[in-house]
Structure formats: C-alpha cells, structure tokens
Motif scaffolding. Structure first.
Motif, PDB file in Angstrom:
ATOM      1  N   PHE A 223       0.851  -1.187   0.000  1.00 16.79           N
ATOM      2  CA  PHE A 223       0.000   0.000   0.000  1.00 16.79           C
ATOM      3  C   PHE A 223       0.885   1.235   0.000  1.00 16.79           C
ATOM      4  O   PHE A 223       1.765   1.404   0.859  1.00 16.79           O
ATOM      5  N   ILE A 224       0.634   2.102  -1.012  1.00 15.21           N
ATOM      6  CA  ILE A 224       1.348   3.378  -1.101  1.00 15.21           C
ATOM      7  C   ILE A 224       0.300   4.477  -1.147  1.00 15.21           C
ATOM      8  O   ILE A 224      -0.489   4.557  -2.104  1.00 15.21           O
ATOM      9  N   LYS A 225       0.291   5.276  -0.109  1.00 15.81           N
ATOM     10  CA  LYS A 225      -0.698   6.362   0.014  1.00 15.81           C
ATOM     11  C   LYS A 225      -2.111   5.819  -0.176  1.00 15.81           C
ATOM     12  O   LYS A 225      -2.904   6.320  -0.985  1.00 15.81           O
ATOM     13  N   ASN A 226      -2.397   4.741   0.552  1.00 15.67           N
ATOM     14  CA  ASN A 226      -3.715   4.099   0.598  1.00 15.67           C
ATOM     15  C   ASN A 226      -4.124   3.461  -0.735  1.00 15.67           C
ATOM     16  O   ASN A 226      -5.296   3.122  -0.934  1.00 15.67           O
ATOM     17  N   GLN A 227      -3.181   3.283  -1.632  1.00 14.27           N
ATOM     18  CA  GLN A 227      -3.458   2.612  -2.911  1.00 14.27           C
ATOM     19  C   GLN A 227      -2.697   1.303  -2.934  1.00 14.27           C
ATOM     20  O   GLN A 227      -1.524   1.256  -2.576  1.00 14.27           O
ATOM     21  N   ALA A 228      -3.350   0.209  -3.322  1.00 15.57           N
ATOM     22  CA  ALA A 228      -2.752  -1.113  -3.313  1.00 15.57           C
ATOM     23  C   ALA A 228      -1.995  -1.375  -4.604  1.00 15.57           C
ATOM     24  O   ALA A 228      -2.474  -1.049  -5.707  1.00 15.57           O
ATOM     25  N   TYR A 229      -0.815  -1.985  -4.444  1.00 20.22           N
ATOM     26  CA  TYR A 229       0.011  -2.400  -5.581  1.00 20.22           C
ATOM     27  C   TYR A 229       0.407  -3.852  -5.354  1.00 20.22           C
ATOM     28  O   TYR A 229       0.691  -4.257  -4.220  1.00 20.22           O
ATOM     29  N   LEU A 230       0.470  -4.626  -6.428  1.00 23.34           N
ATOM     30  CA  LEU A 230       0.832  -6.033  -6.359  1.00 23.34           C
ATOM     31  C   LEU A 230       2.216  -6.249  -6.943  1.00 23.34           C
ATOM     32  O   LEU A 230       2.559  -5.680  -7.986  1.00 23.34           O
ATOM     33  N   THR A 231       2.995  -7.099  -6.239  1.00 17.70           N
ATOM     34  CA  THR A 231       4.312  -7.450  -6.755  1.00 17.70           C
ATOM     35  C   THR A 231       4.192  -8.616  -7.727  1.00 17.70           C
ATOM     36  O   THR A 231       3.142  -9.275  -7.810  1.00 17.70           O
ATOM     37  N   ASP A 232       5.234  -8.886  -8.430  1.00 25.75           N
ATOM     38  CA  ASP A 232       5.267 -10.067  -9.299  1.00 25.75           C
ATOM     39  C   ASP A 232       5.515 -11.309  -8.447  1.00 25.75           C
ATOM     40  O   ASP A 232       6.136 -11.247  -7.375  1.00 25.75           O
ATOM     41  N   SER A 233       5.027 -12.414  -8.889  1.00 30.03           N
ATOM     42  CA  SER A 233       5.339 -13.685  -8.241  1.00 30.03           C
ATOM     43  C   SER A 233       6.632 -14.231  -8.835  1.00 30.03           C
ATOM     44  O   SER A 233       6.927 -14.003 -10.011  1.00 30.03           O
ATOM     45  N   LEU A 234       7.385 -14.964  -7.992  1.00 25.46           N
ATOM     46  CA  LEU A 234       8.682 -15.501  -8.433  1.00 25.46           C
ATOM     47  C   LEU A 234       8.721 -16.998  -8.164  1.00 25.46           C
ATOM     48  O   LEU A 234       8.222 -17.474  -7.146  1.00 25.46           O
ATOM     49  N   LEU A 235       9.329 -17.730  -9.069  1.00 27.26           N
ATOM     50  CA  LEU A 235       9.435 -19.181  -8.945  1.00 27.26           C
ATOM     51  C   LEU A 235      10.819 -19.538  -8.409  1.00 27.26           C
ATOM     52  O   LEU A 235      11.842 -19.089  -8.938  1.00 27.26           O
ATOM     53  N   ILE A 236      10.834 -20.356  -7.357  1.00 31.25           N
ATOM     54  CA  ILE A 236      12.077 -20.800  -6.731  1.00 31.25           C
ATOM     55  C   ILE A 236      12.147 -22.315  -6.834  1.00 31.25           C
ATOM     56  O   ILE A 236      11.200 -23.030  -6.477  1.00 31.25           O
ATOM     57  N   ASN A 237      13.259 -22.825  -7.333  1.00 30.59           N
ATOM     58  CA  ASN A 237      13.466 -24.264  -7.452  1.00 30.59           C
ATOM     59  C   ASN A 237      14.342 -24.739  -6.288  1.00 30.59           C
ATOM     60  O   ASN A 237      15.459 -24.240  -6.082  1.00 30.59           O
ATOM     61  N   VAL A 238      13.827 -25.717  -5.563  1.00 29.66           N
ATOM     62  CA  VAL A 238      14.562 -26.289  -4.431  1.00 29.66           C
ATOM     63  C   VAL A 238      14.945 -27.705  -4.817  1.00 29.66           C
ATOM     64  O   VAL A 238      14.077 -28.559  -5.072  1.00 29.66           O
ATOM     65  N   ALA A 239      16.240 -27.961  -4.896  1.00 26.16           N
ATOM     66  CA  ALA A 239      16.729 -29.269  -5.347  1.00 26.16           C
ATOM     67  C   ALA A 239      17.363 -30.020  -4.185  1.00 26.16           C
ATOM     68  O   ALA A 239      17.893 -29.424  -3.243  1.00 26.16           O
ATOM     69  N   THR A 240      17.304 -31.321  -4.268  1.00 27.02           N
ATOM     70  CA  THR A 240      17.964 -32.166  -3.274  1.00 27.02           C
ATOM     71  C   THR A 240      19.456 -32.205  -3.558  1.00 27.02           C
ATOM     72  O   THR A 240      19.903 -31.904  -4.671  1.00 27.02           O
ATOM     73  N   VAL A 241      20.222 -32.587  -2.560  1.00 29.72           N
ATOM     74  CA  VAL A 241      21.672 -32.699  -2.717  1.00 29.72           C
ATOM     75  C   VAL A 241      21.999 -34.099  -3.211  1.00 29.72           C
ATOM     76  O   VAL A 241      21.641 -35.094  -2.568  1.00 29.72           O
ATOM     77  N   ALA A 242      22.628 -34.190  -4.343  1.00 33.18           N
ATOM     78  CA  ALA A 242      22.980 -35.502  -4.907  1.00 33.18           C
ATOM     79  C   ALA A 242      24.075 -36.146  -4.076  1.00 33.18           C
ATOM     80  O   ALA A 242      25.047 -35.506  -3.696  1.00 33.18           O
ATOM     81  N   ILE A 243      23.918 -37.398  -3.761  1.00 32.47           N
ATOM     82  CA  ILE A 243      24.884 -38.131  -2.953  1.00 32.47           C
ATOM     83  C   ILE A 243      25.458 -39.261  -3.784  1.00 32.47           C
ATOM     84  O   ILE A 243      24.724 -40.101  -4.320  1.00 32.47           O
ATOM     85  N   ASP A 244      26.776 -39.264  -3.877  1.00 30.69           N
ATOM     86  CA  ASP A 244      27.458 -40.339  -4.595  1.00 30.69           C
ATOM     87  C   ASP A 244      27.755 -41.464  -3.601  1.00 30.69           C
ATOM     88  O   ASP A 244      28.698 -41.388  -2.821  1.00 30.69           O
ATOM     89  N   THR A 245      26.926 -42.479  -3.622  1.00 31.51           N
ATOM     90  CA  THR A 245      27.045 -43.568  -2.647  1.00 31.51           C
ATOM     91  C   THR A 245      28.309 -44.389  -2.842  1.00 31.51           C
ATOM     92  O   THR A 245      28.744 -45.092  -1.935  1.00 31.51           O
TER      93      THR A 245
END
Length: 305
Positions: free
Chosen positions: A98-120
């Motif tokens: 909210f800026i001076k009582n007016q609403a503004y929307l941000t962009d949505s962002l995509l985050i990729n969460v990867a597992t840690v590869a384990i070399d057995t």
C-alpha cells in the motif's frame, strides 16, 4: 469495436507498467538446495505512507529472518531471508503493498529447491555400532548420595552419643568426696574472707554466709537440723546435748554461738549495721565455735581375757 479493444489494452498496459514501476521484487537466486538460504527483496518507490505487510502465503518456503527496512535514494527496501526444506518448485506469491492508501501487487517468483545428490560409491562404510549409553549425570546418583549422607549423619550421632556423651555423663557422675565437716567449714571461712563482702558494704550477705557456714558445720558434725532451726531452737538443742554430755563444748562457746546468731538475725531482719571491729569479732567467734563444738568421743576399752 477495434478501437475499444485498443483503448482497453493501452489502459491495462499502462496500469501494469505503473504497478511494476512503483514496486519491484527480486531474489539473489532462483535455484537453491534443500536448507540453503536466499534473499528476497521488495523495493518501493517513495517513502511516505508506505505499508509493507508481513510476508505470507508461502508454500514450501519459510521465512528465516526479516531484515530492517532500508531507505535508499528515496526508496524503501525490505529484505527477507528465505529457505526451503522440501524439494520442488515453489512460488513466492504476489504481495500487496500500500502506497498512500493505494494497493500495488508485486510479481510472483518461482524458486526451485533441489535435493543434494549423494554419490554412494564414495561414501566410506562403517560397521554398525552398538547402542551407546548416555553419560552419567548427578541425577543418576543423587538418591545414593542422599542415603549416604543420612547414614553418615546417623553414624555420627551414634558415635557422639555412645562415646562422647556417655563419657561426659560418666565424668559428671563422678562426685568429689566431701571434706570432713571441720575442714570444710574452715575452707569456707577462708573463701568468705577472700570475698571482702562486709568491706564492700554487703554486710547482710556476709552474716548470712557466715552463720550458714556455722550452721552447716553443726548439722554435719552433730547431726542436728541446724539449717532449718531458729536461733532459740538451735541453742536449746545444743544445751540439751551439752547437759547429757553427748557433745564436747562449754557454756562460753554456746554463749558465743547464741550472740553470733542473734547478731545475724538483727542484721538480716532489723537492718542492723555493726561496726567493723564487731564484725571482726563475730568472725573470730565463728571460728571459736567451730573449734570448740565437737561430738563426744567414745572410749572403747579393750576386753582383757
């Protein structure tokens, strides 16, 4: 109709441009591994009447920390530290500013969460270990310690009672044998002299102790209840004993005893104050009475066969 659609498109484009120009969002990375942290930043043009709500509606992501808002070149910058603990692709949804009582929307962002590869193949294998016990703590032994202290206290009390207290009681029970009546009376007269009672104006106490010594001697030596008898009663008893020859004394000694006891009665009950030479004479008379008032010695004749 085409003109109307053109106007609507221009309006939406202008609105979107206005939205994006007022509020911007960015992240320092869009790809993380499980548990890694990244920064999410909201920048707002303007510093007056700006409300940045709490970061909410996160799915798969968590807020680690919310940093203090900065003001940079007439812009407000709010930074967050985020992380994720589940693998997958997760959106940071649009946030309403909210800026001076007016609403503004941000962009949505995509985050990729990867597992840690384990070399057995490179993991060193270790044998299975047995269950390791926890280290001992004070609570594991406190009951034994308390019992030990209680037993030591009990043993201490028993030792004190049977050794020291019994010994003390034995010592207290040891009685010092009494001196013979005559020696005891002479010793008490000497102790009375050392107190200097009449010299310090304690005449009443002096006569009370002086006659008490004489009466105590008579009671022990002649078996007469002298301590409980009045002056007249005591003199009468002694005269009777003298008449029947059961004691060794003379009339002069009996008269000295009578005068000494009467003088003491006057001091104690009539508040009489004898002179110094009279007190000294009474002290001598007390000694004479003790020296000359004895039980009669029985003569035992040996039988001649």
């Amino acid at each position: 109709m085409k003109n109307k659609l053109l106007y609507i498109f221009i309006f939406l484009s202008a609105f979107g441009f206005s939205q994006s120009s007022k509020v911007q969002v960015e992240v320092d990375t869009t790809n993380i591994r499980i548990g890694e942290q990244f920064q999410y930043k909201i920048s707002v043009d303007g510093t007056e009447n700006v409300i940045i709500p709490k970061l909410e509606n996160l799915k798969g992501l968590e807020v680690v920390d919310t940093l203090k808002i900065d003001t940079i070149k007439n812009k407000l910058v709010q930074k967050y530290i985020l992380t994720g603990f589940d693998s997958g692709a997760f959106y940071i949804p649009q946030q309403q500013i909210f800026i001076k009582n007016q609403a503004y929307l941000t962009d949505s962002l995509l985050i990729n969460v990867a597992t840690v590869a384990i070399d057995t193949t490179k993991i060193k294998k270790f044998p299975i270990k047995g269950i390791k016990g926890e280290p001992y703590q004070f609570d594991d032994f406190k009951n034994y310690i308390y019992w030990g202290i209680a037993i030591l206290i009990l043993l201490g009390l028993l030792i004190y009672y049977f050794i020291f207290k019994k010994k003390k009681q034995t010592e207290e029970e040891v009685t010092i044998p009494l001196l013979p009546p005559y020696e005891e009376a002479i010793q008490k007269l000497q102790e009375l002299d050392e107190k200097l009672l009449w010299q310090n104006n304690h005449i009443k106490k002096y006569y009370s102790e002086l006659t008490g010594i004489v009466r105590g001697y008579i009671e022990r030596e002649l078996n007469i209840p002298a301590l409980e008898s009045t002056t007249d009663e005591l003199i009468d008893v002694i005269r009777d004993f003298s008449d029947v020859k059961s004691i060794e004394t003379n009339k002069e000694t009996i008269q000295k005893l009578k005068e000494l006891l009467q003088e003491s009665d006057l001091v104690k009950f009539a508040k009489s104050k004898p002179m110094s030479h009279e007190i000294e004479q009474d002290r001598k008379d007390a000694k004479d009475v003790i020296d000359n008032l004895k039980p009669k010695k029985e003569v035992v004749e040996d039988e001649v066969e």
